[in-house]
Design an enzyme around this catalytic site. Structure first.
Site, short mmCIF file in Angstrom:
data_model
loop_
_atom_site.label_atom_id
_atom_site.label_comp_id
_atom_site.label_asym_id
_atom_site.label_seq_id
_atom_site.Cartn_x
_atom_site.Cartn_y
_atom_site.Cartn_z
N ASP A 251 5.31 -0.03 -0.60
CA ASP A 251 4.60 1.02 -1.33
C ASP A 251 3.73 1.85 -0.41
O ASP A 251 3.47 1.47 0.71
CB ASP A 251 3.63 0.36 -2.33
CG ASP A 251 4.35 -0.11 -3.55
OD1 ASP A 251 5.54 0.19 -3.69
OD2 ASP A 251 3.70 -0.78 -4.37
N LYS A 273 5.56 6.01 -4.39
CA LYS A 273 5.25 7.40 -4.71
C LYS A 273 3.77 7.49 -4.85
O LYS A 273 3.14 6.64 -5.46
CB LYS A 273 5.96 7.82 -6.01
CG LYS A 273 7.32 8.41 -5.77
CD LYS A 273 7.48 9.64 -6.63
CE LYS A 273 8.45 10.62 -6.02
NZ LYS A 273 8.46 11.87 -6.77
N MET A 390 -6.58 3.16 -10.75
CA MET A 390 -5.90 4.45 -10.96
C MET A 390 -6.73 5.38 -11.83
O MET A 390 -6.19 6.17 -12.60
CB MET A 390 -4.53 4.22 -11.61
CG MET A 390 -3.57 3.44 -10.74
SD MET A 390 -2.03 3.03 -11.56
CE MET A 390 -2.50 1.60 -12.52
N1 SAH Z 1 -1.33 -4.06 -7.53
C1 SAH Z 1 -2.50 -3.37 -7.02
C2 SAH Z 1 -2.88 -2.19 -7.88
C3 SAH Z 1 -1.87 -1.10 -7.92
S1 SAH Z 1 -2.40 0.27 -8.87
C4 SAH Z 1 -3.65 -4.35 -6.88
O1 SAH Z 1 -3.59 -5.47 -7.36
O2 SAH Z 1 -4.65 -3.98 -6.25
C5 SAH Z 1 -3.05 1.33 -7.65
C6 SAH Z 1 -4.55 1.46 -7.78
O3 SAH Z 1 -5.20 0.34 -7.19
C7 SAH Z 1 -5.14 2.64 -7.06
O4 SAH Z 1 -5.03 3.82 -7.83
C8 SAH Z 1 -6.57 2.22 -6.89
O5 SAH Z 1 -7.28 2.38 -8.10
C9 SAH Z 1 -6.43 0.74 -6.67
N2 SAH Z 1 -6.45 0.39 -5.24
C10 SAH Z 1 -5.51 -0.23 -4.54
N3 SAH Z 1 -5.88 -0.42 -3.27
C11 SAH Z 1 -7.11 0.10 -3.15
C12 SAH Z 1 -8.04 0.24 -2.10
N4 SAH Z 1 -7.78 -0.25 -0.87
N5 SAH Z 1 -9.22 0.84 -2.36
C13 SAH Z 1 -9.51 1.33 -3.58
N6 SAH Z 1 -8.67 1.23 -4.61
C14 SAH Z 1 -7.48 0.64 -4.41
#
Ligand code: SAH
Length: 471
Positions: A251, A273, A390
């Site tokens: 991703d 994406k 998100m």
């Molecule tokens: N599976 C992932 C989440 C995917 S959805 C998890 O468990 O973390 C994607 C969202 O995760 C982003 O829009 C943001 O809100 C958050 N996110 C993921 N990595 C991040 C990071 N390093 N810093 C801040 N937000 C993050």
């Protein structure tokens, strides 16, 4: 080679430890682990050593060392702070051909304690002939993280299957080939997570396939959580499976440093994406996984954070299950945990929040005022923390809706951009002010929003900032 590494059988053999302090205690514990019968001689005992005497795990002989104590000893250790005593013990033991170890004095030793990686029955000993014990210990740490904890069970399982295998495959050569196909590859991964009975079943099935020549490479998929961004937050298991994969489907959230940990010859395919994952793209990802696995490849589906938290991991696995493709799942540190830790915001706290909600702030129909499917009255309850994934694009909406449902405008809130990365930015304010603050700072994705009183703790607990400006 000045020393010959040997594994010494000490079960029920008598060993003498001269000295009763912390160092002696560590040696005594090791000897007890090896099943030795330990006697200690020292005028004063560390409470831990005293306790072992009290519960009769070891014997205390006397206050002072005398040479009769060496009688019938299989090993002697001198760990006193009296150089004269240590010297004497070494001399007398050596004269009687009893292996002797004097702590921190390699020149007085005939045996040296190595740094040990214990996956019994599998044992790895690292020694430096006493010249660089710290280096040996560092090497041991590396080995510890490199060798899965499950290797102990794996070795024991091998032992249990040995007889059965001998009957099925009488030729030594064939057995060696069998074990080579088990360890270090796909079969091993399954064994590491299996119970003993499941493990035996896996070995039997593998043996059957090997014998009937059916052992054509079956592809499989590892759904792996890569964590929030800092490569050090990968789990050992995530790293191991990533390094075994032929294909890596990743991703946008997975940084290059993590991809660089994959095999050099592995094919890395970007399937993320940035903002929205269209259903067509998702179905293409599913199709790719199935296609590669059917071609016999080991596919690592690498996702940011945890694959089961807003990661569509469940949907991807359903496709694999329907296609009959074996898969494994490795959890990752989810963005909420990672961002909170690196921002100094404990997500729960006895005084502030007893529950925690993870919510998606993803707008389903663009332009629409209400975020679909969110239970706003539940989100504004007191004594909880709410984390929006998100939610960056919809932050103004989130702010308005929370207030419309009764949350005070001065409820503390923070936004964390690029959490756990060196470029991490954390901005805090209130639910009323956060949208303007984020806009003024040109916050970009990925960003996470944390709402609740716990945010105020950051004033005290922002350890990254404090590390940069030590007092
Ligand atoms: N599976 C992932 C989440 C995917 S959805 C998890 O468990 O973390 C994607 C969202 O995760 C982003 O829009 C943001 O809100 C958050 N996110 C993921 N990595 C991040 C990071 N390093 N810093 C801040 N937000 C993050």
């Amino acid at each position: 080679m000045d020393l010959l590494p040997l594994f010494l059988k000490l079960r029920d053999r008598e060993c003498l430890v001269v000295g009763g302090g912390t160092v002696a205690l560590r040696k005594i514990e090791l000897l007890l682990e090896a099943g030795a019968a330990v006697s200690v001689v020292a005028p004063e005992l560390h409470p831990g050593v005293r306790n072992l005497v009290d519960i009769k795990r070891i014997r205390q002989l006397a206050d002072k060392f005398t040479q009769e104590m060496l009688e019938h000893k299989a090993l002697v250790i001198a760990a006193t702070d009296d150089a004269g005593v240590n010297h004497l013990v070494s001399e007398l033991a050596t004269a009687r051909n009893i292996p002797v170890n004097v702590v921190d004095r390699p020149e007085l030793c005939s045996v040296i304690f190595p740094a040990i990686v214990d996956r019994s029955p599998l044992l790895i000993a690292v020694g430096s002939n006493g010249s660089a014990p710290v280096l040996a210990r560092k090497l041991r740490q590396k080995l510890e993280s490199w060798i899965p904890a499950g290797y102990a069970r794996l070795a024991a399982l091998g032992g249990r299957f040995r007889q059965e295998l001998k009957q099925q495959l009488p030729a030594l050569d064939a057995r060696r080939r069998f074990w080579e196909s088990v360890f270090g590859g796909r079969v091993e991964n399954w064994l590491l997570d299996a119970s003993e009975e499941q493990g035996l079943a896996i070995l039997r099935r593998h043996l059957e396939k090997t014998r009937s020549g059916l052992e054509t490479a079956q592809g499989e998929v590892y759904l792996v959580g890569a964590g929030p961004g800092d490569p050090d937050l990968l789990s050992f298991k995530a790293l191991r499976l990533l390094q075994q994969a032929d294909i890596v489907l990743h991703d946008y959230l997975v940084p290059d440093e993590i991809l660089a940990l994959a095999r050099r010859d592995a094919e890395k395919i970007y399937v993320g994406k940035r903002c929205k994952i269209h259903s067509t793209v998702q179905s293409e990802i599913n199709a790719l996984m199935v296609e590669y696995a059917r071609a016999g490849k080991r596919v690592c589906r690498l996702k940011g954070g945890d694959p089961f938290i807003f990661g569509r991991g469940g949907e991807e696995l359903e496709t694999l299950a329907e296609a009959g493709i074996p898969f494994q799942v490795v959890p990752g540190i989810t963005a909420a945990s990672g961002c909170a830790a690196y921002a100094g915001i404990p997500l729960t706290h006895r005084d502030h929040a007893q529950s925690l909600l993870f919510v998606t702030g993803h707008l389903k129909r663009e332009g629409e005022f209400v975020l679909d499917g969110l239970d706003w009255p539940a989100l504004v309850r007191p004594n909880q923390t709410v984390v929006f994934y998100m939610g960056f694009k919809t932050l103004p909406l989130i702010s308005r809706q929370l207030q419309a449902h009764g949350m005070a405008a001065d409820m503390p809130a923070a936004i964390v951009e690029h959490g756990t990365r060196p470029e991490q930015r954390v901005l805090s304010g209130t639910i009323g002010t956060l949208p303007q603050i984020a806009e003024a700072a040109h916050i970009d994705t990925p960003a996470l929003i944390i709402v609740g009183h716990v945010v105020t703790l950051r004033n005290k607990l922002d350890w990254i900032q404090q590390g940069a400006n030590p007092v």
